[in-house]
Scaffold this active site. Structure first.
Site, PDB file in Angstrom:
ATOM      1  N   HIS A  11     -10.470   1.489  -9.797  1.00  0.00           N
ATOM      2  CA  HIS A  11      -9.815   2.171  -8.703  1.00  0.00           C
ATOM      3  C   HIS A  11      -8.484   2.802  -9.022  1.00  0.00           C
ATOM      4  O   HIS A  11      -7.899   3.942  -8.978  1.00  0.00           O
ATOM      5  CB  HIS A  11     -10.056   1.753  -7.354  1.00  0.00           C
ATOM      6  CG  HIS A  11      -9.398   2.456  -6.162  1.00  0.00           C
ATOM      7  ND1 HIS A  11      -9.825   3.639  -5.883  1.00  0.00           N
ATOM      8  CD2 HIS A  11      -8.383   2.049  -5.763  1.00  0.00           C
ATOM      9  CE1 HIS A  11      -9.174   4.078  -4.838  1.00  0.00           C
ATOM     10  NE2 HIS A  11      -8.165   3.121  -4.584  1.00  0.00           N
ATOM     11  N   PHE A  12      -7.485   1.687  -9.100  1.00  0.00           N
ATOM     12  CA  PHE A  12      -6.206   2.058  -8.937  1.00  0.00           C
ATOM     13  C   PHE A  12      -5.653   2.839 -10.403  1.00  0.00           C
ATOM     14  O   PHE A  12      -4.672   3.532 -10.361  1.00  0.00           O
ATOM     15  CB  PHE A  12      -5.226   0.978  -8.572  1.00  0.00           C
ATOM     16  CG  PHE A  12      -5.033  -0.295  -9.556  1.00  0.00           C
ATOM     17  CD1 PHE A  12      -5.197  -1.405  -9.370  1.00  0.00           C
ATOM     18  CD2 PHE A  12      -4.211   0.193 -10.965  1.00  0.00           C
ATOM     19  CE1 PHE A  12      -5.085  -2.445 -10.091  1.00  0.00           C
ATOM     20  CE2 PHE A  12      -3.996  -1.093 -11.679  1.00  0.00           C
ATOM     21  CZ  PHE A  12      -4.219  -2.197 -11.268  1.00  0.00           C
ATOM     22  N   HIS A  13      -6.416   2.582 -11.361  1.00  0.00           N
ATOM     23  CA  HIS A  13      -6.060   3.403 -12.549  1.00  0.00           C
ATOM     24  C   HIS A  13      -6.395   4.772 -12.401  1.00  0.00           C
ATOM     25  O   HIS A  13      -5.762   5.716 -12.805  1.00  0.00           O
ATOM     26  CB  HIS A  13      -6.565   2.612 -13.748  1.00  0.00           C
ATOM     27  CG  HIS A  13      -5.879   1.435 -14.351  1.00  0.00           C
ATOM     28  ND1 HIS A  13      -6.004   0.340 -13.948  1.00  0.00           N
ATOM     29  CD2 HIS A  13      -4.992   1.894 -15.461  1.00  0.00           C
ATOM     30  CE1 HIS A  13      -4.889  -0.395 -14.599  1.00  0.00           C
ATOM     31  NE2 HIS A  13      -4.475   0.381 -15.553  1.00  0.00           N
ATOM     32  N   HIS A  29       0.811  -1.069   0.046  1.00  0.00           N
ATOM     33  CA  HIS A  29       0.046   0.065   0.100  1.00  0.00           C
ATOM     34  C   HIS A  29       0.950   1.318  -0.187  1.00  0.00           C
ATOM     35  O   HIS A  29       0.446   2.177  -0.882  1.00  0.00           O
ATOM     36  CB  HIS A  29      -1.043   0.183   1.110  1.00  0.00           C
ATOM     37  CG  HIS A  29      -2.045   1.205   0.818  1.00  0.00           C
ATOM     38  ND1 HIS A  29      -2.920   0.818  -0.117  1.00  0.00           N
ATOM     39  CD2 HIS A  29      -2.272   2.359   1.372  1.00  0.00           C
ATOM     40  CE1 HIS A  29      -3.583   2.209  -0.097  1.00  0.00           C
ATOM     41  NE2 HIS A  29      -3.217   2.830   0.591  1.00  0.00           N
ATOM     42  N   TYR A  31       1.793   5.378  -2.095  1.00  0.00           N
ATOM     43  CA  TYR A  31       2.076   6.922  -1.691  1.00  0.00           C
ATOM     44  C   TYR A  31       3.476   7.334  -2.041  1.00  0.00           C
ATOM     45  O   TYR A  31       3.712   8.305  -2.199  1.00  0.00           O
ATOM     46  CB  TYR A  31       1.818   6.832  -0.133  1.00  0.00           C
ATOM     47  CG  TYR A  31       0.364   6.946   0.096  1.00  0.00           C
ATOM     48  CD1 TYR A  31      -0.274   7.796   0.346  1.00  0.00           C
ATOM     49  CD2 TYR A  31      -0.173   5.560   0.642  1.00  0.00           C
ATOM     50  CE1 TYR A  31      -1.776   7.613   0.357  1.00  0.00           C
ATOM     51  CE2 TYR A  31      -1.609   5.381   0.599  1.00  0.00           C
ATOM     52  CZ  TYR A  31      -2.361   6.583   0.667  1.00  0.00           C
ATOM     53  OH  TYR A  31      -3.745   6.296   1.074  1.00  0.00           O
ATOM     54  N   ARG A  51     -11.122  -9.407 -12.339  1.00  0.00           N
ATOM     55  CA  ARG A  51     -10.024  -8.736 -12.771  1.00  0.00           C
ATOM     56  C   ARG A  51      -9.137 -10.029 -13.097  1.00  0.00           C
ATOM     57  O   ARG A  51      -9.441 -11.013 -12.730  1.00  0.00           O
ATOM     58  CB  ARG A  51      -9.257  -7.761 -12.082  1.00  0.00           C
ATOM     59  CG  ARG A  51      -9.065  -8.113 -10.731  1.00  0.00           C
ATOM     60  CD  ARG A  51      -8.155  -6.892  -9.967  1.00  0.00           C
ATOM     61  NE  ARG A  51      -7.616  -7.448  -8.669  1.00  0.00           N
ATOM     62  CZ  ARG A  51      -6.681  -6.863  -8.201  1.00  0.00           C
ATOM     63  NH1 ARG A  51      -5.819  -6.175  -8.766  1.00  0.00           N
ATOM     64  NH2 ARG A  51      -6.457  -7.163  -7.029  1.00  0.00           N
ATOM     65  N   ARG A  52      -7.967  -9.560 -13.857  1.00  0.00           N
ATOM     66  CA  ARG A  52      -6.867 -10.638 -14.156  1.00  0.00           C
ATOM     67  C   ARG A  52      -7.512 -11.778 -14.691  1.00  0.00           C
ATOM     68  O   ARG A  52      -7.091 -12.855 -14.661  1.00  0.00           O
ATOM     69  CB  ARG A  52      -6.392 -10.986 -12.546  1.00  0.00           C
ATOM     70  CG  ARG A  52      -5.343 -10.240 -12.101  1.00  0.00           C
ATOM     71  CD  ARG A  52      -5.116 -10.344 -10.489  1.00  0.00           C
ATOM     72  NE  ARG A  52      -4.255  -9.531 -10.004  1.00  0.00           N
ATOM     73  CZ  ARG A  52      -4.023  -9.526  -8.791  1.00  0.00           C
ATOM     74  NH1 ARG A  52      -4.406 -10.379  -7.882  1.00  0.00           N
ATOM     75  NH2 ARG A  52      -3.038  -8.703  -7.882  1.00  0.00           N
TER      76      ARG A  52
END
Lengths: 222, 540
Positions: free
Chosen positions: B368-370, B217, B221, B431-432
Site C-alpha cells: 500500500h505505501f509503496h 500519518h 501528506y 512484513r519486516r
C-alpha cells in the site's frame, strides 16, 4: 425493468452531450505558449498590410466603424484564440474565415503579437458608473448566479488572464452586438459557456448600460 | 521571466533529493533479491535490516524533505514574483538538514541504526541517528518559516489580492509539516536522544509510539502535497487547459491540513495502550481525509477533460486520448492518478479499524505505501523535475523520450512490485522480515509473487537510473532552454475576491490546535497521570 429503462434513457441523454463538439479548440498548452512567445510582431505587421486588416480594423487597430472591433492592444493570447476560432469556424464570420483559412499557426501568432503592441483606443468620453453598473461590474448578482464583470475582465476593464479580453475603449455597438450574440447563441466560442451564461442572464438595458460603461475611457484618477 | 534567488537553492535541494534517491533505489533492489533467499551469498539479516532502514530513511525522509523544500522555494519565488525572505537563513536550513542526513548516515551504514527507519522503541539506534534526524527536522523548519513569511510579506504588499494557489498549497504544507513534526521532534528530543545517550535508563514505549503516531500519518501528506500542488497548478496548464476550480483546490488543501494531523492513531490500532474509543475517533478522521483526495481526483480529472476537449477530443472518453501524453508532467499525472486509485482503495481497508486487523503488519501494508508514496507521490516528483529542470538550469531537457520511457518503467515496475505484495499480505506473509525459512508449503505458494517482486525491483532500479542520468545530462546540456517562465494554470472561473477563509490560515491553525487537543490531549496526558510499574526482575 423500470430501472433498466431509466438507465437506458439516462445513457441515451448523456451520450449526445458527451459527443458534443467543444465550443473552441484552442488549447494553451506548452507548444502553443512557446509559439506565442516566439511570435514576430514585424512579420505580423507585414501580414496585416498584405491581408488588408486595416480596412475594417483601422490603420492602428482602432476601427472607424462602430460595428467592428478595436483590436489594438488586445492581448496576443486572446487575439490568437479568436483567429484560430474564425479559422476553425468555431466563431461564425465569413470575412474572417476567408482571411484566416490559409494562414498557419505561426502567422496567426505573428498577427496577434503585432496588434498586441499597438496602443489601445482612448475615447474622449469619461466613464461614469451608475449604481446599476457598479453592482454588475464590482459585485455581480448572486441571486442570478451572475458573477462580477471585473472577475474576468479586471477591475479597470483592461482584461484578465490570458483568454479574457480587455473591454475598456471598445466600440459600444460592437460590445452590444457581441453580448446579444452570446445571449442568442449566435456566438459560442466561449469555453464552458462562460460568457453565454452571463449574457443570457443580463437584460437588454443592462447590456446597453455595461457596453456604454466599458466603451468610455477611464478617468485619469481611476 | 522573473529572475529570483531560489534557483540555485531549489536545485541544490532537489539534487540532494535525487542523488540519495538513486542510492535508496539500489538498496531496494538488494532487498527484494535478499528477501527471496535465491542467492545464498546475499543472505544476511544484519545487512538486510541495515539496508531497509537506510532505504526507508533516504526515501521517506531525505528524498521527500529536500524535494519539498526545493520545490517550495522555487514555486514561492516564481508565483509571488518575490525574493526568498532570507536567503542566508534558507541556505543555513539546507546545510543543517544535509549535516543531519550525513550524521545519521554513519550509524545507518554501519548497522548501528537498524531500527526500520521508524522511531518505535524499544528498538534503539545509535544517538547519532537521532541527532541527525533532529537536525534534518530543524533544518526543514527553517523552510516552513520562510514559506509563511513570504506569504505574509506578499499579502502585506498586495492587500486584498488572492494568494496564488501554488503558494497557498505550499504554505499549507509548511504549516502541516511544522505541526506534525512536533510529535516526532518531542519524542526524539525528550525520549530517544536521552535514552540512546544513556542519560535515562528506560523509555515509555506507549508515549513514544503515541508521539510518533502524531507525525506518522500527516508526514505522508507532507510528501503528497507537492504532487497535489502540481496536479492543480502545473498539470492543467501543461495539458493546455485550466484548473477546473481554484477554490476547490484551496478547500482540498485546507481539508488535508485540518484532517491529516489528528488522525495518526490508526497506526496504533493493534497497540494496547490506547482505548478503543480514541482509535475510533481517529478512524473517523482518517476517512475524512478521503474527501480532499476525492475532491482532488474530481477537480484534476475535470481539468484534464477541459484540456482534452480543447485539444479536439470528442466523445465520452475521446478527450483522454487527446491529452498530450508525450509531455512528461502530463503523463506523470495520469499515471499518478491511476496508482492513487488503486492505492486509495487499499488505504480505505487499512484505515478501517476492523479490516485493518486482517492486513496489519503484513506485506499488504508495504504494498500500500509503496503504491501511494513511491507510486503516486514519487512519479509526480519525477514529472515536476522534468518540468522544472529546464527552467532551473536554463538547459533543454536532455531527452523527452527517455523521460517518457522512464515514467512508464516506473509505473509498470511499481505495479509489478506492489500488486503481488498486496496478494502476499492477504496470503499471510508478514512484513519486516529478512527471509521466510518456515512452513515450506505456505512459503512455496508465495514464490510466483516473490519472483514478480524481484522483476518489479529490477524495473524500478532501471527507471531510477534513467531519471538521474537524464537530469544530469540536462544539467550539462549545451542547448539553452528558450522558455524559462513557469506557467501556472489559470482558473476556469475567475473570482473578484477570494473569501478570507480560503486566502489565509489563521482560523484553520486555531481549528487544528483545538482538534489536536481533543484527539491527542488525553491520550498523551494519560502517560503522565497513570501509575506505572517497572518490570519485575528475574531474581524475584
Amino acid at each position: 425493468m423500470l430501472r433498466l429503462i431509466f438507465v437506458f434513457c439516462g445513457v441515451a441523454l448523456l451520450v449526445p452531450a458527451a459527443n458534443a463538439e467543444p465550443s473552441s479548440a484552442v488549447a494553451f498548452d506548452l507548444p502553443t505558449l512557446k509559439l506565442l512567445k516566439s511570435a514576430d510582431p514585424a512579420k505580423g505587421e507585414a501580414l496585416a498590410k498584405k491581408s488588408k486588416c486595416a480596412k475594417c480594423h483601422g490603420d492602428d487597430g482602432v476601427s472607424d466603424d462602430p460595428d467592428d472591433v478595436n483590436i489594438a492592444g488586445m492581448s496576443a493570447s486572446y487575439a490568437f484564440k479568436q483567429l484560430k476560432d474564425f479559422q476553425a469556424k468555431k466563431r461564425d464570420d465569413k470575412d474572417m474565415y476567408k482571411k484566416t483559412k490559409k494562414l498557419d499557426d505561426s502567422q496567426l501568432a505573428d498577427l496577434a503579437a503585432w496588434y498586441a503592441t499597438l496602443e489601445p483606443s482612448r475615447p474622449a468620453a469619461d466613464r461614469t458608473m451608475t449604481a446599476e453598473v457598479r453592482k454588475l461590474v464590482i459585485h455581480g448578482d448572486p441571486e442570478r448566479l451572475l458573477k462580477a464583470c471585473s472577475a474576468c475582465h479586471g477591475s479597470k476593464g483592461r482584461g484578465g488572464q490570458f483568454d479574457h479580453p480587455a473591454l475598456t475603449g471598445q466600440n459600444k455597438t460592437y460590445l452590444v452586438d457581441m453580448m446579444t450574440a452570446f445571449q442568442d447563441g449566435d456566438r459560442t466560442n466561449d469555453i464552458y459557456s462562460r460568457m453565454r451564461y452571463v449574457s443570457e442572464v443580463l437584460t437588454e438595458q443592462e447590456i446597453e448600460a455595461l457596453a456604454g460603461y466599458y466603451a468610455a475611457d477611464l478617468p485619469e484618477e481611476e | 521571466m522573473y529572475k529570483n534567488n531560489a534557483t540555485s537553492l531549489g536545485l541544490a535541494n532537489m539534487w540532494v533529493a535525487f542523488v540519495f534517491f538513486a542510492v535508496a533505489a539500489l538498496l531496494g533492489l538488494y532487498q527484494v533479491i535478499e528477501r527471496m533467499d535465491i542467492i545464498p551469498g546475499l543472505k544476511s539479516p544484519e545487512l538486510y535490516f541495515a539496508s531497509v532502514s537506510t532505504h526507508g530513511v533516504l526515501m521517506g525522509f531525505v528524498l521527500t524533505t529536500f524535494f519539498v523544500m526545493g520545490f517550495g522555494y522555487y514555486a514561492a519565488t516564481t508565483s509571488l514574483k518575490q525574493e526568498i525572505w532570507s536567503s542566508p537563513f534558507a541556505w543555513f536550513g539546507f546545510w543543517l538538514s544535509l549535516l543531519g542526513v550525513l550524521l545519521a548516515a554513519v550509524p545507518l551504514l554501519t548497522g548501528n541504526a537498524s531500527v526500520l527507519y521508524t522511531f518505535y522503541p524499544p528498538l534503539k539506534a545509535h544517538p547519532a541517528f537521532y541527532i541527525g534526524a533532529a537536525l534534518l527536522v530543524i533544518g526543514s523548519w527553517v523552510w516552513c518559516l520562510q514559506m509563511v513569511m513570504m506569504m505574509r510579506v506578499w499579502k502585506k504588499a498586495n492587500p486584498g489580492e488572492t494568494v496564488p494557489l501554488v503558494m497557498y498549497g505550499t504554505v499549507a504544507n509548511a504549516i502541516l509539516w511544522f505541526i506534525t513534526s512536533l510529535g516526532v521532534a518531542s519524542e526524539i528530543l525528550f525520549q530517544l536522544i536521552p535514552w540512546s545517550l544513556g542519560i535515562i535508563d528506560t523509555v515509555d514505549v506507549g508515549l513514544a509510539r503515541t508521539l510518533f503516531s502524531w507525525t506518522l500519518h500527516a508526514i505522508v501528506y507532507f510528501w503528497l502535497f507537492p504532487a497535489y500542488i502540481a496536479l492543480y497548478t502545473l498539470v492543467p496548464k501543461a495539458a493546455g487547459g485550466y484548473v477546473f476550480s481554484d477554490q476547490m483546490g484551496r478547500v482540498a488543501f485546507i481539508l488535508l491540513l485540518v484532517f491529516s494531523v489528528p488522525i495518526g492513531m490508526h497506526h496504533l490500532y493493534m497497540d494496547p495502550f490506547q482505548a478503543a474509543g480514541w482509535k475510533f475517533l481517529h478512524m473517523t478522521g482518517t476517512f475524512m481525509v478521503s474527501v480532499p483526495t476525492l475532491l482532488t481526483g474530481f477537480t484534476v480529472i475535470a481539468s484534464l477533460e477541459v484540456a482534452g476537449r480543447l485539444r479536439g477530443g470528442k466523445g465520452l472518453f475521446g478527450w483522454i486520448g487527446a491529452l498530450p501524453w508525450n509531455n512528461p508532467i502530463v503523463l506523470a499525472a495520469i499515471l499518478a492518478l491511476l496508482m492513487l486509485t488503486f492505492g486509495g482503495f487499499g488505504g480505505m481497508i487499512n484505515a478501517s479499524y476492523s479490516m485493518n486487523a486482517m492486513v496489519h503488519n503484513t506485506q499488504w501494508i508495504t504494498g500500500h505505501f509503496h503504491l501511494i508514496f513511491a507510486g503516486t507521490v514519487v512519479i509526480m516528483y519525477f514529472g515536476i523535475a522534468y518540468y522544472l529542470w529546464p527552467k532551473m538550469t536554463g538547459k533543454v531537457l536532455y531527452s523527452t523520450k527517455l523521460a517518457l520511457t522512464q515514467l512508464w518503467f516506473w509505473f509498470i515496475g511499481m505495479l509489478v512490485l506492489t500488486l503481488p505484495w498486496h496478494q502476499l499480505g492477504l496470503a499471510g506473509q508478514p512484513r519486516r522480515i529478512s527471509s521466510t525459512p518456515y512452513d515450506d508449503l505456505l512459503v512455496q505458494s508465495w514464490i510466483p509473487a516473490e519472483i514478480a517482486m524481484i522483476a518489479g525491483g529490477v524495473i524500478l532500479f532501471t527507471a531510477a537510473l534513467m531519471l538521474v542520468y537524464n537530469l544530469l545530462k540536462t544539467h550539462g546540456n549545451a542547448q539553452a532552454e528558450s522558455n524559462l517562465e513557469v506557467e501556472y494554470a489559470e482558473s476556469l472561473h475567475s473570482t473578484v475576491r477570494m473569501p478570507a477563509l480560503l486566502n489565509s490560515f489563521g482560523f484553520w491553525v486555531v481549528l487544528i490546535v483545538v482538534y489536536m487537543i481533543a484527539s491527542y490531549g488525553y491520550p498523551i496526558l494519560q502517560f503522565f497521570m497513570m501509575e506505572t510499574f517497572g518490570t519485575v526482575p528475574w531474581s524475584i
